[in-house]
Design an enzyme around this catalytic site. Structure first.
Site, PDB file in Angstrom:
ATOM      1  N   GLY A  52      19.066  -8.505  42.782  1.00  0.00           N
ATOM      2  CA  GLY A  52      19.591  -8.617  41.427  1.00  0.00           C
ATOM      3  C   GLY A  52      18.665  -9.429  40.549  1.00  0.00           C
ATOM      4  O   GLY A  52      17.818 -10.172  41.046  1.00  0.00           O
ATOM      5  N   CYS A  75      17.043  -9.802  49.178  1.00  0.00           N
ATOM      6  CA  CYS A  75      16.558 -10.556  48.015  1.00  0.00           C
ATOM      7  C   CYS A  75      17.669 -11.458  47.461  1.00  0.00           C
ATOM      8  O   CYS A  75      18.047 -12.423  48.090  1.00  0.00           O
ATOM      9  CB  CYS A  75      15.995  -9.608  46.966  1.00  0.00           C
ATOM     10  SG  CYS A  75      14.921 -10.428  45.761  1.00  0.00           S
ATOM     11  N   TYR A  76      18.241 -11.137  46.298  1.00  0.00           N
ATOM     12  CA  TYR A  76      19.341 -11.937  45.748  1.00  0.00           C
ATOM     13  C   TYR A  76      20.468 -12.052  46.769  1.00  0.00           C
ATOM     14  O   TYR A  76      21.062 -13.125  46.947  1.00  0.00           O
ATOM     15  CB  TYR A  76      19.848 -11.291  44.459  1.00  0.00           C
ATOM     16  CG  TYR A  76      21.056 -11.973  43.844  1.00  0.00           C
ATOM     17  CD1 TYR A  76      20.908 -12.927  42.855  1.00  0.00           C
ATOM     18  CD2 TYR A  76      22.358 -11.645  44.254  1.00  0.00           C
ATOM     19  CE1 TYR A  76      22.016 -13.552  42.286  1.00  0.00           C
ATOM     20  CE2 TYR A  76      23.463 -12.261  43.703  1.00  0.00           C
ATOM     21  CZ  TYR A  76      23.291 -13.208  42.714  1.00  0.00           C
ATOM     22  OH  TYR A  76      24.390 -13.829  42.169  1.00  0.00           O
ATOM     23  N   HIS A 170      12.147  -6.330  50.181  1.00  0.00           N
ATOM     24  CA  HIS A 170      12.915  -5.098  49.975  1.00  0.00           C
ATOM     25  C   HIS A 170      12.523  -4.037  51.011  1.00  0.00           C
ATOM     26  O   HIS A 170      11.512  -3.355  50.851  1.00  0.00           O
ATOM     27  CB  HIS A 170      12.676  -4.552  48.566  1.00  0.00           C
ATOM     28  CG  HIS A 170      13.306  -5.378  47.492  1.00  0.00           C
ATOM     29  ND1 HIS A 170      14.597  -5.173  47.058  1.00  0.00           N
ATOM     30  CD2 HIS A 170      12.824  -6.426  46.780  1.00  0.00           C
ATOM     31  CE1 HIS A 170      14.883  -6.052  46.115  1.00  0.00           C
ATOM     32  NE2 HIS A 170      13.829  -6.827  45.919  1.00  0.00           N
ATOM     33  N   GLU A 172      13.970  -1.257  51.475  1.00  0.00           N
ATOM     34  CA  GLU A 172      14.273   0.070  50.943  1.00  0.00           C
ATOM     35  C   GLU A 172      13.129   0.658  50.128  1.00  0.00           C
ATOM     36  O   GLU A 172      13.137   1.857  49.804  1.00  0.00           O
ATOM     37  CB  GLU A 172      15.543   0.019  50.082  1.00  0.00           C
ATOM     38  CG  GLU A 172      15.406  -0.681  48.739  1.00  0.00           C
ATOM     39  CD  GLU A 172      15.595  -2.189  48.786  1.00  0.00           C
ATOM     40  OE1 GLU A 172      15.924  -2.770  47.739  1.00  0.00           O
ATOM     41  OE2 GLU A 172      15.400  -2.783  49.862  1.00  0.00           O
ATOM     42  N   SER A 223      25.376  25.601  33.210  1.00  0.00           N
ATOM     43  CA  SER A 223      24.144  25.760  32.446  1.00  0.00           C
ATOM     44  C   SER A 223      23.087  26.629  33.105  1.00  0.00           C
ATOM     45  O   SER A 223      22.061  26.916  32.501  1.00  0.00           O
ATOM     46  CB  SER A 223      23.538  24.372  32.203  1.00  0.00           C
ATOM     47  OG  SER A 223      23.115  23.810  33.442  1.00  0.00           O
ATOM     48  N   GLY A 224      23.309  27.011  34.362  1.00  0.00           N
ATOM     49  CA  GLY A 224      22.264  27.706  35.106  1.00  0.00           C
ATOM     50  C   GLY A 224      21.424  26.754  35.926  1.00  0.00           C
ATOM     51  O   GLY A 224      20.566  27.170  36.709  1.00  0.00           O
ATOM     52  N   GLY A 225      21.674  25.449  35.771  1.00  0.00           N
ATOM     53  CA  GLY A 225      20.951  24.440  36.541  1.00  0.00           C
ATOM     54  C   GLY A 225      21.591  24.188  37.896  1.00  0.00           C
ATOM     55  O   GLY A 225      22.694  24.663  38.188  1.00  0.00           O
ATOM     56  N   VAL A 226      20.902  23.413  38.713  1.00  0.00           N
ATOM     57  CA  VAL A 226      21.352  23.135  40.077  1.00  0.00           C
ATOM     58  C   VAL A 226      22.685  22.391  40.087  1.00  0.00           C
ATOM     59  O   VAL A 226      23.631  22.778  40.781  1.00  0.00           O
ATOM     60  CB  VAL A 226      20.290  22.314  40.843  1.00  0.00           C
ATOM     61  CG1 VAL A 226      20.783  21.975  42.247  1.00  0.00           C
ATOM     62  CG2 VAL A 226      18.978  23.069  40.912  1.00  0.00           C
ATOM     63  N   ASP A 227      22.780  21.317  39.309  1.00  0.00           N
ATOM     64  CA  ASP A 227      23.938  20.422  39.388  1.00  0.00           C
ATOM     65  C   ASP A 227      25.238  21.118  38.993  1.00  0.00           C
ATOM     66  O   ASP A 227      26.220  21.090  39.741  1.00  0.00           O
ATOM     67  CB  ASP A 227      23.717  19.187  38.503  1.00  0.00           C
ATOM     68  CG  ASP A 227      22.438  18.449  38.846  1.00  0.00           C
ATOM     69  OD1 ASP A 227      21.991  18.562  40.001  1.00  0.00           O
ATOM     70  OD2 ASP A 227      21.884  17.775  37.967  1.00  0.00           O
ATOM     71  N   SER A 228      25.249  21.729  37.811  1.00  0.00           N
ATOM     72  CA  SER A 228      26.490  22.357  37.350  1.00  0.00           C
ATOM     73  C   SER A 228      26.869  23.546  38.226  1.00  0.00           C
ATOM     74  O   SER A 228      28.055  23.787  38.479  1.00  0.00           O
ATOM     75  CB  SER A 228      26.370  22.799  35.884  1.00  0.00           C
ATOM     76  OG  SER A 228      25.384  23.796  35.727  1.00  0.00           O
ATOM     77  N   LYS A 389      19.874  14.357  43.394  1.00  0.00           N
ATOM     78  CA  LYS A 389      19.447  15.748  43.187  1.00  0.00           C
ATOM     79  C   LYS A 389      19.060  16.431  44.497  1.00  0.00           C
ATOM     80  O   LYS A 389      19.446  17.575  44.744  1.00  0.00           O
ATOM     81  CB  LYS A 389      18.269  15.774  42.216  1.00  0.00           C
ATOM     82  CG  LYS A 389      17.679  17.158  41.961  1.00  0.00           C
ATOM     83  CD  LYS A 389      18.508  17.979  41.008  1.00  0.00           C
ATOM     84  CE  LYS A 389      18.344  17.499  39.587  1.00  0.00           C
ATOM     85  NZ  LYS A 389      19.039  18.367  38.609  1.00  0.00           N
TER      86      LYS A 389
END
Length: 533
Positions: A52, A75-76, A170, A172, A223-228, A389
């Protein structure tokens, strides 16, 4: 399902902890406060305290002794643990960037967290201003098993007789050697089952949708996109034809995209209606050059068009037949009312748009986070809200969604409006659609499309002198953009062969009236962004 919780103190790297765990098939999610009810801890196998931007306060609100699972502070989070157990936090040596640490395998607690690490000196990524000073008078001993090679400060420790660990670096972050191994070792300490897989995720999401929606109906803009698309398919799997999808043509899509995507959706058996609102959008954008104004106008137009359709569905103004009785009509009206709004919000939308904790810093607003006006009375369904994604793509592939959708590059919500520098006209849209279609088609011909995260053409707000057929021309210049990235937060350019760029340039100039110059954008993100506006 077994899970590990990540308590977010506002680190810019918190989402990387999540991604690292999920790559190891561990179910986890980020929280801004700890569970209170004992039942909420039932399947929690571990807790990670993130980094943080702030200093550890004098008054510590979290009672670490009451947490019924192993804890890892980063870390924090490590400083918080150290202070709780009697150490002092002082600004002695700030450390940012790559730092070497020395691990002592003989110290109690080192072996479990450093298992399968072949070297006792590692290069790690530090990002802190304060250091941990061991208080020898503490009633609970802090066993430091890793020290900074530069200043001998504590870099990693374990609390005696407890499964509580702290790392001042870190693990990660990609730059930390064996960082993924360290996190996986913590998973082993937690004895957490690894059940996070596309199949399990999909089944879990569908079950949640069924539980939330019950017998009601859902409306959703796609929309034609991956997510929707993935979100719509998941909702469709859960409730079938009770999902009504709406695909809006804003006139700013790619060449033939509205027709092509609509056909794909209908082959997928989605209950979808296409609405051509291109005139509305383009008229509202007339004379607008500022990109932020463009975004706001397009966002407002989307809401108006979608809300207009949704309102008609809720009020059920259209009657299928005039011969039905009033009672049957009322029953039908009740059945047709739509109570839920589906959205393809993903986790990166959320972390960019809002603060996941009181201490985190907001990055930017996002069109997917916020939804329609509250007065429309919809409840939100966001089945992908906890996913990145790449995870959404994996789920899409497991659902056998058309590769033309799943492998599609990200495309901005405002469409070509922010790839046309300056004002928007029908002529400019047509020019850009043709040039973009040539570029994308050639990427696919050369099998480069799937090697690139995002690609497109930008129509510049400038004209240049050229020569065609011994005659002077004064036409637009366009810029090609193609970048490699994991999730769009950082990006580097794709290293095209110069011959390919020459071929693209020649084909665009020879086939698109209005363009006489092509350039390639070689800027990385940061300092540039992927889109120009």
């Amino acid at each position: 399902m077994d899970k590990i919780l990540i308590l977010d103190f506002g680190s810019q790297y918190t989402h990387l902890i999540l991604k690292t765990l999920r790559k190891n098939s561990v179910y986890c999610y980020i929280i801004d406060k700890l569970p209170v009810d004992c039942n909420e801890w039932k399947h929690v196998k571990g807790l990670i305290l993130s980094g943080g931007p702030d200093c550890v306060p004098d008054t510590l609100e979290i009672n670490l002794k009451r947490i019924p699972c192993p804890i890892l502070g980063i870390c924090y989070g490590a400083q918080y643990i150290a202070k709780y157990y009697g150490a002092k936090i002082h600004k002695i040596n700030s450390e940012f960037g790559k730092t070497k640490i020395n691990i002592d395998p003989n110290v109690d607690g080192a072996s479990m967290l450093t298992n399968n690490i072949e070297r006792m000196q590692l290069e790690v990524w530090m990002s802190h201003s304060n250091s941990i000073v061991h208080n020898l008078d503490s009633s609970v001993q802090i066993n430091a098993f890793a020290l900074s090679a530069v200043n001998n400060n504590i870099a990693a420790f374990k609390i005696s007789n407890k499964q509580i660990y702290g790392l001042l670096f870190h693990p990660e972050v990609f730059h930390t050697e064996y960082g993924g191994v360290i996190i996986d070792n913590f998973v082993s300490i937690c004895k957490c089952d690894k059940l996070w897989s596309p199949g399990n995720i999909t089944a879990n999401i569908i079950a949640k949708i069924k539980e939330q929606v019950k017998k009601e109906r859902v409306i959703m803009a796609i929309s034609g996109g991956v997510d929707s698309t993935v979100a719509a398919v998941l909702i469709h799997k859960a409730i079938g034809k009770r999902l009504q999808c709406v695909f809006i043509d804003n006139g700013l899509l790619r060449h033939n995209e509205f027709t092509d995507v609509l056909q794909i959706y209908k082959k997928m058996s989605l209950n979808v209606i296409g609405i051509d609102s291109s005139k509305t959008f383009i008229e509202r954008l007339s004379g607008i050059e500022n990109p932020e104004e463009k975004r706001k106008i397009i966002g407002k137009a989307f809401i108006d068009v979608f809300a207009n359709y949704a309102t008609k569905q809720k009020t059920n103004k259209k009657q299928k037949t005039k011969q039905k009785t009033k009672q049957k009509t009322k029953q039908k009206t009740k059945q047709k009312q739509i109570k839920f709004l589906g959205q393809g919000t993903i986790y990166s939308d959320v972390i960019e748009s809002s603060s996941s904790s009181k201490m985190s810093r907001k990055i930017k607003s996002h069109h997917n986070v916020g939804g329609l006006p509250k007065e429309l009375g919809f409840s939100l369904i966001e089945p992908l809200r906890e996913l990145f994604k790449d995870e959404v793509r994996l789920i899409g592939k497991s659902l056998n969604i058309n590769p033309a959708i799943i492998n599609r590059h990200p495309f901005p919500g405002p469409g070509l409006a922010i790839r046309i520098i300056g004002d928007i006209t029908y002529e400019k849209i047509n020019i850009l659609q043709q040039a973009d279609n040539i570029f994308i088609s050639m990427l696919k011909e050369e099998k480069l499309y799937e090697k690139i995260w995002q690609a497109g053409v930008i129509l510049l707000n400038t004209k240049t002198v050229g020569v065609m057929g011994d005659e002077r021309t004064y036409d637009y210049a366009v810029a090609l953009r193609a970048v490699c990235s994991n999730e769009g937060m950082t990006a580097k350019i794709y290293p095209f062969d110069i011959k390919f760029l020459e071929d693209v340039s020649n084909r665009i100039i020879n086939n698109v009236d209005g363009i006489n110059r092509v350039v390639y954008d070689i800027s990385s993100k940061p300092p540039a962004t992927i889109e120009w506006e």
